[in-house]
Design an enzyme around this catalytic site. Structure first.
Site, mmCIF file in Angstrom:
data_model
loop_
_atom_site.group_PDB
_atom_site.id
_atom_site.type_symbol
_atom_site.label_atom_id
_atom_site.label_comp_id
_atom_site.label_asym_id
_atom_site.label_seq_id
_atom_site.Cartn_x
_atom_site.Cartn_y
_atom_site.Cartn_z
ATOM 1 N N LYS A 1 5.261 9.281 8.394
ATOM 2 C CA LYS A 1 5.134 8.753 9.762
ATOM 3 C C LYS A 1 6.239 9.293 10.695
ATOM 4 O O LYS A 1 6.170 10.433 11.159
ATOM 5 C CB LYS A 1 5.091 7.222 9.732
ATOM 6 C CG LYS A 1 3.867 6.679 8.945
ATOM 7 C CD LYS A 1 3.812 5.166 8.926
ATOM 8 C CE LYS A 1 2.787 4.653 7.943
ATOM 9 N NZ LYS A 1 1.409 4.658 8.474
ATOM 10 N N TYR B 1 0.868 -1.191 0.000
ATOM 11 C CA TYR B 1 0.000 0.000 0.000
ATOM 12 C C TYR B 1 0.894 1.228 0.000
ATOM 13 O O TYR B 1 1.846 1.305 0.784
ATOM 14 C CB TYR B 1 -0.893 0.006 1.242
ATOM 15 C CG TYR B 1 -1.734 1.249 1.401
ATOM 16 C CD1 TYR B 1 -1.470 2.160 2.429
ATOM 17 C CD2 TYR B 1 -2.805 1.514 0.550
ATOM 18 C CE1 TYR B 1 -2.248 3.303 2.583
ATOM 19 C CE2 TYR B 1 -3.586 2.651 0.704
ATOM 20 C CZ TYR B 1 -3.306 3.546 1.722
ATOM 21 O OH TYR B 1 -4.072 4.673 1.873
ATOM 22 N N ASP C 1 9.413 2.780 -0.963
ATOM 23 C CA ASP C 1 8.417 3.438 -0.125
ATOM 24 C C ASP C 1 8.754 3.080 1.327
ATOM 25 O O ASP C 1 8.359 2.015 1.815
ATOM 26 C CB ASP C 1 7.009 2.975 -0.510
ATOM 27 C CG ASP C 1 5.963 3.571 0.418
ATOM 28 O OD1 ASP C 1 4.760 3.383 0.152
ATOM 29 O OD2 ASP C 1 6.348 4.209 1.426
HETATM 30 P P1 KE4 Z 1 -0.418 8.407 4.507
HETATM 31 O O1 KE4 Z 1 -0.976 9.093 3.265
HETATM 32 O O2 KE4 Z 1 -1.499 7.605 5.226
HETATM 33 O O3 KE4 Z 1 0.347 9.347 5.413
HETATM 34 O O4 KE4 Z 1 0.671 7.354 4.004
HETATM 35 C C1 KE4 Z 1 0.299 6.388 3.059
HETATM 36 C C2 KE4 Z 1 1.253 5.204 3.148
HETATM 37 C C3 KE4 Z 1 2.248 5.090 2.196
HETATM 38 N N1 KE4 Z 1 3.131 4.063 2.225
HETATM 39 C C4 KE4 Z 1 3.058 3.114 3.195
HETATM 40 C C5 KE4 Z 1 4.045 1.992 3.184
HETATM 41 C C6 KE4 Z 1 2.057 3.185 4.203
HETATM 42 O O5 KE4 Z 1 1.994 2.224 5.147
HETATM 43 C C7 KE4 Z 1 1.144 4.255 4.188
HETATM 44 C C8 KE4 Z 1 0.053 4.399 5.220
HETATM 45 N N2 KE4 Z 1 -0.096 3.306 6.122
HETATM 46 C C9 KE4 Z 1 -1.453 3.130 6.629
HETATM 47 C C10 KE4 Z 1 -1.641 1.769 7.271
HETATM 48 N N3 KE4 Z 1 -0.507 0.968 7.371
HETATM 49 C C11 KE4 Z 1 -1.794 4.247 7.555
HETATM 50 C C12 KE4 Z 1 -3.067 4.056 8.347
HETATM 51 C C13 KE4 Z 1 -4.284 4.603 7.632
HETATM 52 O O6 KE4 Z 1 -4.415 4.450 6.404
HETATM 53 O O7 KE4 Z 1 -5.120 5.185 8.364
#
Ligand code: KE4
Length: 416
Positions: free
Chosen positions: A252, A129, A224
């Site tokens: 993060k 993701y 990523d």
């Molecule tokens: P954000 O747009 O949510 O800040 O980041 C997206 C993203 C991109 N790449 C990786 C590897 C990620 O894990 C994420 C976001 N992770 C999710 C769940 N693992 C965040 C939680 C959510 O979607 O509320």
């Protein structure tokens, strides 16, 4: 007032049932819900809170900055200091652009890769993701390289037709994709440790193989590291595995719990980002000083000796303890830990790709999750997430967690 009562779907308890906790406050390894119940927390705001909740150095740094204002939409020293800290930690990153979310970071890195190569196709891996930009919201593929299909209403087929998907840890499928679309693939984007299908480490040679294939095919390699960045080692996953991407996406932890993310990499590529170059990307709150302060305070603490040994020891003790108890009560469980992140799946193993991850026993996960929550342990409410420890988690937190887990595993084992 809010769709599904949440501001991000995975918080909605959709796969575990029941009502999401409304959180009142957090401190160190603990959070309290609005009914006053206390939990040892392994979500950590989905990864950012590697120092724990309300960490004093972060609050202090934010307070100092806020006294002088919260946002200017203009260059500041503190955004430059965070950029320097990132470049100091990641030798592959020579220049970095701040954005406000991981989605923005990956979306922008892909646009840059397309702009620099003049190619349109992007290859990603099933189960990885990278945020919710249209081209990356593709449905799960099959066992071979497939063209992306929209993973959500509202994503036009035209936006996913340029996205190629391959199974994680499968270099043959990547070779096949390059053969099928020669000269068309701008980049490969990959989670160097997959954290969105449970915690699935790369097979030995997988990341190196991607590097070799990208070099041979003239494609760019994007790591990523939104989740793995500063989570698994001082040099992140690229340092841990010794593979140098062309571009890196961060989020993060680099925001320390505030909305901040980044993308960066080779000078010759980043020089093409506007206004230095022609690849456009922008953001009102990019480099917000308060968020920069939180990120910088976090990275400075992580530069101290011993922090990654401590994080790794905590996560490993937890994963190994869960495995031991599962073996004792006779329930199939696969556990992993890498640095300060860990995963578990009600699955006999091995789990090396999304198709295997999907074979997990979701009923047992649901029962386990619920018993752990009732026992005062807060885990991600999905079988396809990763858990996180912080520097605030103590050996007694781990011990307490494993005591609750043993009973929760016994309850899960009773589900056929
Ligand atoms: P954000 O747009 O949510 O800040 O980041 C997206 C993203 C991109 N790449 C990786 C590897 C990620 O894990 C994420 C976001 N992770 C999710 C769940 N693992 C965040 C939680 C959510 O979607 O509320």
């Amino acid at each position: 007032m809010i769709p599904g009562g949440v501001n991000s779907p995975v918080r909605g308890f959709g796969s575990v049932g029941g009502t999401p906790l409304f959180i009142d406050r957090g401190k160190g390894s603990r959070i309290w819900d609005i009914d006053g119940n206390e939990y040892i927390d392994y979500v950590g705001s989905w990864g950012p809170l590697i120092l724990g909740h309300a960490a004093p150095p972060i609050l202090k740094a934010m307070r100092e900055v806020m006294k002088r204002g919260t946002s200017f939409g203009a260059p500041t020293e503190i955004e430059t200091q965070l950029a320097e800290a990132i470049c100091r930690a990641l030798p592959s990153v020579k220049k970095v652009r701040m954005v406000s979310s991981g989605t923005e970071a990956t979306m922008s890195a892909i646009r840059l890769a397309r702009g620099c190569t003049g190619r349109d196709r992007v290859l990603k891996f099933e189960g990885c993701y990278h945020g919710h930009s249209d081209g990356l919201l593709v449905g799960a593929g099959s066992g071979v390289a497939t063209l992306g299909i929209p993973g959500s209403p509202g994503v036009p087929a035209a936006m996913t037709e340029l996205t190629v998907q391959a199974p994680y840890n499968n270099l043959e499928a990547v070779v096949e994709a390059f053969a099928r679309w020669p000269g068309e693939i701008a980049c490969i984007i990959v989670e160097p440790i997959a954290g969105n299908m449970g915690c699935v480490p790369p097979r030995p040679g997988f990341l190196k193989g991607l590097r070799t294939l990208c070099d041979a095919e003239g494609a760019l390699l994007i790591f990523d590291e939104v989740m793995t960045g500063f989570r698994v080692a001082k040099g992140s996953a690229q340092g841990l595995y010794g593979v140098r991407p062309d571009l890196t996406c961060l989020g993060k932890i680099v925001g320390g719990g505030m909305p901040a993310a980044a993308y960066g990499g080779r000078n010759d590529l980043m020089r093409q980002v506007a206004p230095a170059g022609d690849v456009y990307q922008a953001g009102t709150l990019s480099g917000n000083p308060v968020a920069m302060a939180a990120g910088l305070a976090t990275l400075e603490r992580l530069e101290e000796p011993g922090v990654y040994e401590q994080l790794g020891a905590r996560a490993q003790a937890l994963a190994q303890g869960l495995q031991r108890h599962a073996d004792e009560v006779g329930v199939e469980l696969t556990t992993t830990s890498v640095g300060g992140m860990f995963g578990f799946s009600f699955h006999p193993g091995p789990i090396e790709c999304f198709a295997q991850a999907q074979e997990n026993h979701e009923g047992r996960f649901r029962r386990f999750f619920t018993r752990m929550m009732q026992g005062g342990i807060n885990l991600a409410p999905s079988a396809y997430e990763t858990g996180f420890v912080s520097l605030a988690h103590t050996p007694s937190d781990i011990q307490r967690t494993l005591e609750v887990a043993r009973k929760a595993l016994e309850a899960a084992a009773r589900i056929r």
